[in-house]
Design a protein around this motif. Sequence first.
Motif, PDB file in Angstrom:
ATOM      1  N   GLU A 191       0.810  -1.227   0.000  1.00 35.45           N
ATOM      2  CA  GLU A 191       0.000   0.000   0.000  1.00 35.45           C
ATOM      3  C   GLU A 191       0.840   1.271   0.000  1.00 35.45           C
ATOM      4  OE1 GLU A 191      -2.922  -0.303   3.086  1.00 35.45           O
ATOM      5  OE2 GLU A 191      -4.359  -1.257   1.770  1.00 35.45           O
ATOM      6  N   PRO A 192       1.967   1.307   0.777  1.00 36.84           N
ATOM      7  CA  PRO A 192       2.771   2.539   0.711  1.00 36.84           C
ATOM      8  C   PRO A 192       3.260   2.844  -0.709  1.00 36.84           C
ATOM      9  CG  PRO A 192       3.461   1.185   2.569  1.00 36.84           C
ATOM     10  CD  PRO A 192       2.486   0.364   1.773  1.00 36.84           C
ATOM     11  N   ALA A 193       3.563   1.800  -1.483  1.00 34.16           N
ATOM     12  CA  ALA A 193       4.050   2.029  -2.843  1.00 34.16           C
ATOM     13  C   ALA A 193       2.961   2.634  -3.720  1.00 34.16           C
ATOM     14  CB  ALA A 193       4.549   0.718  -3.455  1.00 34.16           C
ATOM     15  N   LEU A 194       1.713   2.368  -3.367  1.00 34.48           N
ATOM     16  CA  LEU A 194       0.614   2.881  -4.184  1.00 34.48           C
ATOM     17  C   LEU A 194       0.441   4.393  -4.029  1.00 34.48           C
ATOM     18  CD1 LEU A 194      -1.940  -0.024  -3.589  1.00 34.48           C
ATOM     19  CD2 LEU A 194      -0.349   0.285  -5.494  1.00 34.48           C
ATOM     20  N   VAL A 195       1.170   4.966  -3.056  1.00 35.55           N
ATOM     21  CA  VAL A 195       1.155   6.424  -2.883  1.00 35.55           C
ATOM     22  C   VAL A 195       2.075   7.087  -3.910  1.00 35.55           C
ATOM     23  CG1 VAL A 195       1.669   8.292  -1.252  1.00 35.55           C
ATOM     24  CG2 VAL A 195       0.638   6.177  -0.425  1.00 35.55           C
ATOM     25  N   VAL A 196       3.015   6.301  -4.440  1.00 31.83           N
ATOM     26  CA  VAL A 196       4.031   6.864  -5.336  1.00 31.83           C
ATOM     27  C   VAL A 196       3.433   7.614  -6.531  1.00 31.83           C
ATOM     28  CG1 VAL A 196       5.893   6.243  -6.919  1.00 31.83           C
ATOM     29  CG2 VAL A 196       5.882   5.324  -4.597  1.00 31.83           C
ATOM     30  N   PRO A 197       2.413   7.064  -7.202  1.00 29.55           N
ATOM     31  CA  PRO A 197       1.859   7.829  -8.327  1.00 29.55           C
ATOM     32  C   PRO A 197       1.382   9.215  -7.910  1.00 29.55           C
ATOM     33  CG  PRO A 197       1.087   5.570  -8.412  1.00 29.55           C
ATOM     34  CD  PRO A 197       1.822   5.723  -7.111  1.00 29.55           C
ATOM     35  N   ALA A 198       0.837   9.353  -6.703  1.00 27.15           N
ATOM     36  CA  ALA A 198       0.398  10.667  -6.236  1.00 27.15           C
ATOM     37  C   ALA A 198       1.592  11.610  -6.066  1.00 27.15           C
ATOM     38  CB  ALA A 198      -0.354  10.538  -4.912  1.00 27.15           C
ATOM     39  N   VAL A 217       4.437  11.450  -7.685  1.00 22.63           N
ATOM     40  CA  VAL A 217       4.905  11.807  -9.022  1.00 22.63           C
ATOM     41  C   VAL A 217       3.955  12.819  -9.650  1.00 22.63           C
ATOM     42  CG1 VAL A 217       5.276  10.921 -11.348  1.00 22.63           C
ATOM     43  CG2 VAL A 217       6.135   9.649  -9.368  1.00 22.63           C
ATOM     44  N   GLY A 218       2.667  12.669  -9.377  1.00 22.04           N
ATOM     45  CA  GLY A 218       1.665  13.553  -9.966  1.00 22.04           C
ATOM     46  C   GLY A 218       1.789  15.002  -9.527  1.00 22.04           C
ATOM     47  N   GLU A 219       2.585  15.261  -8.475  1.00 24.83           N
ATOM     48  CA  GLU A 219       2.760  16.652  -8.017  1.00 24.83           C
ATOM     49  C   GLU A 219       3.606  17.482  -8.970  1.00 24.83           C
ATOM     50  OE1 GLU A 219       4.158  16.799  -3.934  1.00 24.83           O
ATOM     51  OE2 GLU A 219       2.801  15.170  -3.415  1.00 24.83           O
ATOM     52  N   GLY A 220       4.173  16.823  -9.995  1.00 25.56           N
ATOM     53  CA  GLY A 220       4.928  17.587 -10.977  1.00 25.56           C
ATOM     54  C   GLY A 220       6.408  17.298 -10.941  1.00 25.56           C
ATOM     55  N   ARG A 261       1.162   3.736 -13.645  1.00 22.75           N
ATOM     56  CA  ARG A 261       0.541   5.013 -13.266  1.00 22.75           C
ATOM     57  C   ARG A 261       1.576   6.123 -13.193  1.00 22.75           C
ATOM     58  NH1 ARG A 261      -3.924   3.618  -8.607  1.00 22.75           N
ATOM     59  NH2 ARG A 261      -5.013   2.036  -9.801  1.00 22.75           N
ATOM     60  N   VAL A 262       2.757   5.760 -12.653  1.00 17.95           N
ATOM     61  CA  VAL A 262       3.834   6.742 -12.609  1.00 17.95           C
ATOM     62  C   VAL A 262       4.192   7.162 -14.033  1.00 17.95           C
ATOM     63  CG1 VAL A 262       6.301   7.004 -12.154  1.00 17.95           C
ATOM     64  CG2 VAL A 262       4.808   6.032 -10.396  1.00 17.95           C
ATOM     65  N   ALA A 263       4.341   6.177 -14.896  1.00 16.24           N
ATOM     66  CA  ALA A 263       4.766   6.439 -16.269  1.00 16.24           C
ATOM     67  C   ALA A 263       3.786   7.373 -16.978  1.00 16.24           C
ATOM     68  CB  ALA A 263       4.901   5.123 -17.032  1.00 16.24           C
ATOM     69  N   ALA A 264       2.498   7.239 -16.670  1.00 16.27           N
ATOM     70  CA  ALA A 264       1.484   8.064 -17.337  1.00 16.27           C
ATOM     71  C   ALA A 264       1.703   9.550 -17.091  1.00 16.27           C
ATOM     72  CB  ALA A 264       0.090   7.649 -16.863  1.00 16.27           C
ATOM     73  N   ASP A 265       2.382   9.879 -15.980  1.00 15.44           N
ATOM     74  CA  ASP A 265       2.597  11.296 -15.647  1.00 15.44           C
ATOM     75  C   ASP A 265       3.963  11.815 -16.087  1.00 15.44           C
ATOM     76  OD1 ASP A 265       0.206  12.116 -14.569  1.00 15.44           O
ATOM     77  OD2 ASP A 265       0.667  11.352 -12.565  1.00 15.44           O
ATOM     78  N   TYR A 291      16.328  10.361 -14.408  1.00 18.18           N
ATOM     79  CA  TYR A 291      15.588   9.274 -15.059  1.00 18.18           C
ATOM     80  C   TYR A 291      14.150   9.685 -15.372  1.00 18.18           C
ATOM     81  CZ  TYR A 291      19.313   5.963 -13.817  1.00 18.18           C
ATOM     82  OH  TYR A 291      20.510   5.300 -13.707  1.00 18.18           O
ATOM     83  N   LEU A 292      13.541  10.443 -14.445  1.00 19.27           N
ATOM     84  CA  LEU A 292      12.097  10.690 -14.560  1.00 19.27           C
ATOM     85  C   LEU A 292      11.741  11.974 -15.302  1.00 19.27           C
ATOM     86  CD1 LEU A 292      10.989   9.527 -10.989  1.00 19.27           C
ATOM     87  CD2 LEU A 292      11.122   8.192 -13.104  1.00 19.27           C
TER      88      LEU A 292
END
Lengths: 205, 205
Positions: free
Chosen positions: B81-88, B90-93, B146-150, B201-202
């Motif tokens: 579950e903690p890893a599922l926070v990662v897309p959020a 990344v989504g901050e910009g 999800r990360v990749a999408a951003d 990388y990102l």
Amino acid sequence: MTGPAKPRRGPGRPRHDEAEEGPGTQERIRLAAREVFAERGYDKTSVRGVAKVAGVDPALVHHYFGSKDDLFAAAIEVTMEPALVVPAIVGEGPEGIGERLARYFLGIWENPASRAPLLAVIRSALTHEAAAAVLRRLVLRRVLERVAADLDVPDPTFRAELAASHMIGIALLRYVVQVEPLASADPEDIISLVAPTLQRYLTEE
Amino acid sequence: MTGPAKPRRGPGRPRHDEAEEGPGTQERIRLAAREVFAERGYDKTSVRGVAKVAGVDPALVHHYFGSKDDLFAAAIEVTMEPALVVPAIVGEGPEGIGERLARYFLGIWENPASRAPLLAVIRSALTHEAAAAVLRRLVLRRVLERVAADLDVPDPTFRAELAASHMIGIALLRYVVQVEPLASADPEDIISLVAPTLQRYLTEE
């Protein structure tokens, strides 16, 4: 690598047929140990099993290599021999060091013959503290400290460990978990992105 | 996370006392599964053992979660579950994304309560193909895609995997193999060196 271990023959140690103790015997036991640990894992490997594959008496394995953990250390040493080349690669100087290391490391993992025993060592280290201790003591320190001696950066061992951590993580995701697209990526695409990272860790303040 | 799994009750499935199937029961089974898999490892965990810790009938565990592998998937979902926070995150910009990720990731690993089950998942994935498949399918893909999408870089999933590989490798050397000085390093010293790597990388072509 170290030279062959000195035969340890204390008062209580058995004598053996001298023919069985020919110059290639220790190396044969070492290679058998690598094979058996890689195939069966740490738990299911026994001194007796290694002796059988090497075609020698179990007492001879004990005689040269001591306990199962000592035998495991010897197997890890043989397995990690490619890693012992790394200090030489680093010793060639800072220019292009990141790319040379990334290319060498991926080459070892791309070769199934070297990949299988390396995976076995990593799996053992992750599941058995005894195996982790052997890896820590025998290999990482020997490789990393020699690498660090040639680096002109602050905290060189720490830098070398960061570089190593990246290569190990790539190996796990690419070859063990096999997540795509990393698992099928062209090695050159990995090298071109990772080389600047290693270069920075190993050469920049 | 997904919502609670739908109860699967086919013609052959047993009926249960409705009181035992209260709203918290599935969650209790999931948490028990995480605890038992983390403590005993994949091999030594059974549906019966999880049922006992959750205080429910084994048939109810089968009813909600199916086979042992399905139960393992549920345990991994809770653990990751903690890893599922990662897309959020990344989504901050893109600005500061490398440092935010490095700091978040190390924070999870520095906390022993989240570290132990994460280690158990990684160990299982390294030693059991079934566990690796669950990790690959359920978590890495869900987080990484999800990360990749951003991300605004070529091959964004590949880039996200390279970043993940570095953080996983650091976790292994720092918390499992415990090689020094990395094992005792100040988290801020790790973050300051690793953040620019993740940032590149990102965000950089």
